[in-house]
Design an enzyme around this catalytic site. Structure first.
Site, PDB file in Angstrom:
ATOM      1  N   ASN A 218       0.745  -0.807   0.304  1.00  0.00           N
ATOM      2  CA  ASN A 218      -0.260  -0.067  -0.319  1.00  0.00           C
ATOM      3  C   ASN A 218       0.664   1.075   0.185  1.00  0.00           C
ATOM      4  O   ASN A 218       0.400   1.875  -0.695  1.00  0.00           O
ATOM      5  CB  ASN A 218      -0.806   0.499   0.870  1.00  0.00           C
ATOM      6  CG  ASN A 218      -1.886  -1.159   1.038  1.00  0.00           C
ATOM      7  OD1 ASN A 218      -2.308  -1.651   0.346  1.00  0.00           O
ATOM      8  ND2 ASN A 218      -2.640  -1.647   2.152  1.00  0.00           N
ATOM      9  N   HIS A 276      -1.422  -7.101   5.663  1.00  0.00           N
ATOM     10  CA  HIS A 276      -1.872  -7.585   6.265  1.00  0.00           C
ATOM     11  C   HIS A 276      -1.463  -8.219   8.122  1.00  0.00           C
ATOM     12  O   HIS A 276      -1.966  -9.111   8.422  1.00  0.00           O
ATOM     13  CB  HIS A 276      -3.026  -8.354   5.984  1.00  0.00           C
ATOM     14  CG  HIS A 276      -3.728  -7.195   4.818  1.00  0.00           C
ATOM     15  ND1 HIS A 276      -5.198  -8.129   4.237  1.00  0.00           N
ATOM     16  CD2 HIS A 276      -3.756  -6.512   4.043  1.00  0.00           C
ATOM     17  CE1 HIS A 276      -5.001  -6.939   2.710  1.00  0.00           C
ATOM     18  NE2 HIS A 276      -4.618  -5.658   2.897  1.00  0.00           N
ATOM     19  N   TYR A 285       0.768  -9.004  -2.718  1.00  0.00           N
ATOM     20  CA  TYR A 285       0.767  -8.033  -2.147  1.00  0.00           C
ATOM     21  C   TYR A 285       2.184  -7.328  -2.439  1.00  0.00           C
ATOM     22  O   TYR A 285       2.329  -6.855  -2.662  1.00  0.00           O
ATOM     23  CB  TYR A 285       0.676  -7.429  -0.191  1.00  0.00           C
ATOM     24  CG  TYR A 285      -0.815  -7.284  -0.478  1.00  0.00           C
ATOM     25  CD1 TYR A 285      -1.097  -6.250  -0.657  1.00  0.00           C
ATOM     26  CD2 TYR A 285      -1.537  -8.007  -0.496  1.00  0.00           C
ATOM     27  CE1 TYR A 285      -1.931  -6.106  -0.141  1.00  0.00           C
ATOM     28  CE2 TYR A 285      -3.557  -8.319  -0.043  1.00  0.00           C
ATOM     29  CZ  TYR A 285      -3.341  -6.824  -0.322  1.00  0.00           C
ATOM     30  OH  TYR A 285      -5.059  -6.422   0.030  1.00  0.00           O
TER      31      TYR A 285
END
Length: 808
Positions: A218, A276, A285
């Site tokens: 992210n 996560h 990811y």
């Protein structure tokens, strides 16, 4: 400029003409910064960087007549033309596409921006049916304006999935603006920059929760968005902020993407990657993170804002430490893809291709010592995967980088990766031989058994309960060809399961994870060839199932032991030896104890005293003691929609049918202290399997709730997993531990770990004299004598292996 290593390096040199000087930040990180402080000087190179940003999206000035690009350009054209043909361009429209209405829904405007970017990419790429079409450009400009006015503007408040607001929509919007920058009215561009400033102003922080620091993929995604916003707005402060977000100079690097972590999200020194908080996510990811960093490094290289943090070496090291072990012939192992395994349009080959592309892009600017190795390995992946060739999956810019490597005679074709990798910090194990690989997906109170949510991974109940993935160089479609919608989710290979009926996972919004209560998951590795791995299985709420499971990885064999299998729920418990997809119409021969079994679908058999089995083209299975074995051939039909109903990732309702051959052991109803012991011989012939069954080169020494152990006398190898203090094969352990020793004439190699992370020290006595120590980790002390004694400080080592080399 056609996108290639040479063109990027050339562009780097040109962009660097403004001159740079080194600046040491408060975090001790070195960055390149403009030698002069005027705004004009630092903005001079922005047009070149915008041209590079466009090339990273389109591949640059590629030749559409080049047959190597034909498939990639055609695939882009097909998708873009479909979006173009269905785009509502009417004055009275309320949405851009009828299936994405209402437009104000975050999932709908997020996906609308993605489709607009695809059309814009085709418009800017030579050789498509939309290339340089003025009507297409005008319609895109109008559609971007309509979406801003209707759905995505600074006046709106975040609702639903935050990701669409802060990453998905702004990234697609900024990419589209880069491609259309010469056609966008200045007022429109200003509005689009303002909406990014509203929802993604800072790569370091979650906008809807400013106290939450962004991490991992992210953070990298947001850094790229901020950089593109800086280029389009000629805002040098934004460019500096994007660069610094990778190192996070504001909080002294605590959230730097260039630092190894010891908990939470990021890269670990043992090669693990977690996102996560608790999910093994290298393959999704992790790839997004690698792609984002590679993109930003390439975009800003040679400019006053280039990334010059010396700790970027952490990312360079991750290519071989974290990614290469889990990429098999160009595909990404499902054990590290999390809930993405349930996505119809994102199979292991596609995520693998994304990883290969990211590595090739990273190589364009990495030090040659790294880049040369990566290009060789990538060339091996590119040339060996003929099941789903890279060219069939790659975008034009990705294909340009691959073509650059394939056409370079100076780049050798790298050999296949081999070795044993225990990723203790994400509960994954990968054992690789030249033509096959075996991966184990474990879980514990530290690492999630599965992640589900947003309608994804609805049947992932047992994927972290010791599921075993056998990859074969001759069968690269095994987990990619309709496996997940058709496999029996209660009979995943390698698992021991309570056969109770389960309900769908993750049907609501948001994602969630399940972590079991066990502490033991992991093991020790010796010489990157031998391993002792264990996992305590504790059933999910609603089941009393308990089991001790061990895997001993020995060159070309995998020994699986189970003990203490107990449950009191009145239901049958099974251990799945194998559940192999045979594809659409496969009929591979099954031989049990030398007798070929029937090939017809629906056949099942029970063998009360099976000694060995063989599946054609897969390998052999040898049972330690004659075992009550069950076998089944069946056709299974399912849909991707049944396992993924996600708004943007959900699968189709089209029926998929595949054939399976399943072998399993029935432990009965409510078993008490049941067990199993068998050996997998990947790629072995039926004759080799039968010979193995007669000679028994691996001897099972112990298989109970105290210790599970094997010996391979021809190698001088003994491996044991102690669940408590005990003795087996002459080894005595003071507590739970995984222990291996390999004895040769002139030396003894020992490996020890605490996979449960419950001890401070463990004492291990060996069944032979130790005269001297030639090498040992600082955590290992050895007391020589008639029975050598090792005291190993395992506290704080997070389940990693401690080693010693001894003289007998």
């Amino acid at each position: 400029m056609r996108l290639s290593r040479r063109s990027l390096l050339a562009a780097t040199a040109a962009t660097a003409a403004t001159g740079t000087a080194a600046l040491v930040t408060t975090a001790g990180t070195v960055h390149a910064r403009a030698a002069t402080g005027t705004g004009e000087a630092t903005e001079a190179g922005i047009p070149a960087l915008l041209q590079r940003a466009e090339a990273l999206l389109t591949g640059g000035d590629l030749d559409p007549a080049d047959p190597d690009f034909a498939a990639a350009v055609a695939a882009l054209d097909s998708t873009a033309k479909d979006h173009w043909d269905t785009l509502d361009r009417g004055a009275a429209r309320t949405a851009l596409w009828t299936d994405l209405a209402p437009l104000a829904d975050p999932g709908n405007f997020g996906q609308s921006y993605t489709r607009l970017r695809t059309i814009a990419t085709a418009w800017a790429t030579p050789g498509t049916s939309l290339t340089a079409d003025a009507a297409v450009a005008d319609a895109l400009v109008a559609a971007l304006r309509f979406t801003y006015d209707t759905a995505y503007n600074p006046a709106r408040r975040e609702t639903g999935n935050w990701w669409f607001w802060e990453i998905g929509a702004p990234r697609a919007l900024m990419d589209s603006a880069v491609l259309l920058r010469d056609r966008l009215p200045a007022a429109d561009l200003a509005d689009y920059l303002s909406v990014v400033d509203r929802f993604c102003p800072d790569a370091d922080r979650r906008t809807n929760s400013p106290t939450l620091a962004e991490t991992g993929a992210n953070r990298a995604d947001k850094a790229v968005i901020v950089a593109l916003r800086g280029l389009l707005g000629q805002d040098t402060a934004k460019l500096a902020a994007a660069r610094d977000a990778l190192s996070d100079v504001r909080d002294s690097g605590r959230n730097s993407l260039f630092r190894y972590v010891t908990s939470g999200d990021g890269f670990y020194e043992d090669g693990s990657f977690v996102q996560h908080g608790t999910v093994a996510y290298t393959g999704t990811y992790g790839v997004v993170l690698l792609s984002g960093i590679a993109h930003l490094l390439a975009l800003l290289a040679g400019s006053p804002w280039e990334v010059a943090d010396p700790e970027v070496s952490v990312v360079y090291e991750a290519v071989e430490r974290s990614f290469t072990p889990v990429i098999f012939e160009g595909l990404m192992m499902d054990a590290v893809r999390g809930r993405a395994a349930s996505r119809e349009r994102a199979g292991d080959h596609r995520d693998g291709a994304a990883a290969v592309a990211a590595i090739l892009l990273l190589a364009t600017g990495a030090p040659e010592a790294y880049a040369a190795r990566w290009r060789a390995v990538a060339k091996g992946w590119l040339t060996r995967n003929r099941t789903t060739p890279f060219a069939r999956l790659a975008t034009p810019p990705q294909l340009a980088l691959a073509k650059d490597v394939l056409g370079d005679d100076g780049v050798t074709v790298g050999e296949r990766t081999t070795g044993l990798h225990v990723f203790a910090d994400m509960d994954r194990v990968v054992h690789r031989r030249p033509r096959w690989a075996y991966a184990l997906s474990l879980s514990s109170k530290r690492v999630a058994a599965y992640e589900a949510g947003n309608g994804e991974n609805l049947h992932g109940w047992y994927t972290g309960d010791g599921m075993a993935y056998l990859y074969d160089a001759d069968d690269l479609a095994q987990f990619n060809d309709g496996f997940w919608p058709t496999v029996d989710p209660y009979r995943l290979p390698g698992t021991t399961v309570d056969t109770r009926q389960r309900t769908d996972l993750g049907t609501g919004g948001g994602t969630s994870t399940y972590r079991p209560a066990n502490t033991v998951a992991g093991g020790a590795v010796l010489h990157a060839r031998y391993g002792a791995v264990s996992m305590e299985l504790i059933g999910a709420p609603g089941s009393t199932l308990r089991a001790k499971k061990s895997w001993f990885l020995i060159d070309n064999a995998v020994v699986s032991l189970g003990a203490g299998i107990t449950a009191t729920d009145g239901r049958t418990v099974e251990t799945v030896v194998e559940n192999r997809s045979l594809g659409r119409d496969g009929a591979r021969r099954l031989v049990i104890d030398g007798v070929r079994q029937p090939d017809e679908q629906g056949w099942s058999g029970q063998f009360g005293r099976a000694g060995w089995a063989h599946i054609e083209g897969v390998g052999g299975y040898v049972f330690h003691e004659t075992t009550a074995l069950n076998a089944l051939r069946e056709e299974r039909t399912g849909t991707w929609r049944a396992i993924n109903t996600g708004a943007d990732t959900g699968g189709s309702t089209t029926a998929v049918t595949r054939r399976y051959l399943t072998l399993w052991i029935d432990h009965g109803v409510s078993p008490t202290a049941a067990g199993y012991a068998h050996v997998l011989l990947p790629g072995a012939s039926a004759a080799v399997t039968a010979s193995w069954a007669r000679s028994r080169p691996v001897h099972v020494v112990a298989n109970d709730a105290v210790v599970q152990a094997v010996e391979v006398r021809r190698l001088g190898l003994t491996a044991a997993n102690f669940w408590n203090a005990g003795t087996a094969a002459g080894i005595t352990s003071s507590g739970p531990a995984s222990v291996l020793f390999l004895r040769r004439d002139d030396r003894i190699s020992v490996a020890v770990c605490d996979p449960g992370r419950t001890l401070t020290t463990v004492a291990v006595e060996l069944p032979f004299r130790v005269r001297a120590v030639t090498d040992a980790d600082d955590t290992v002390s050895v007391t020589p004598g008639r029975r050598g004694r090792l005291t190993v400080t395992v506290g704080g080592s997070r389940g990693h292996t401690h080693r010693a080399e001894l003289v007998p």
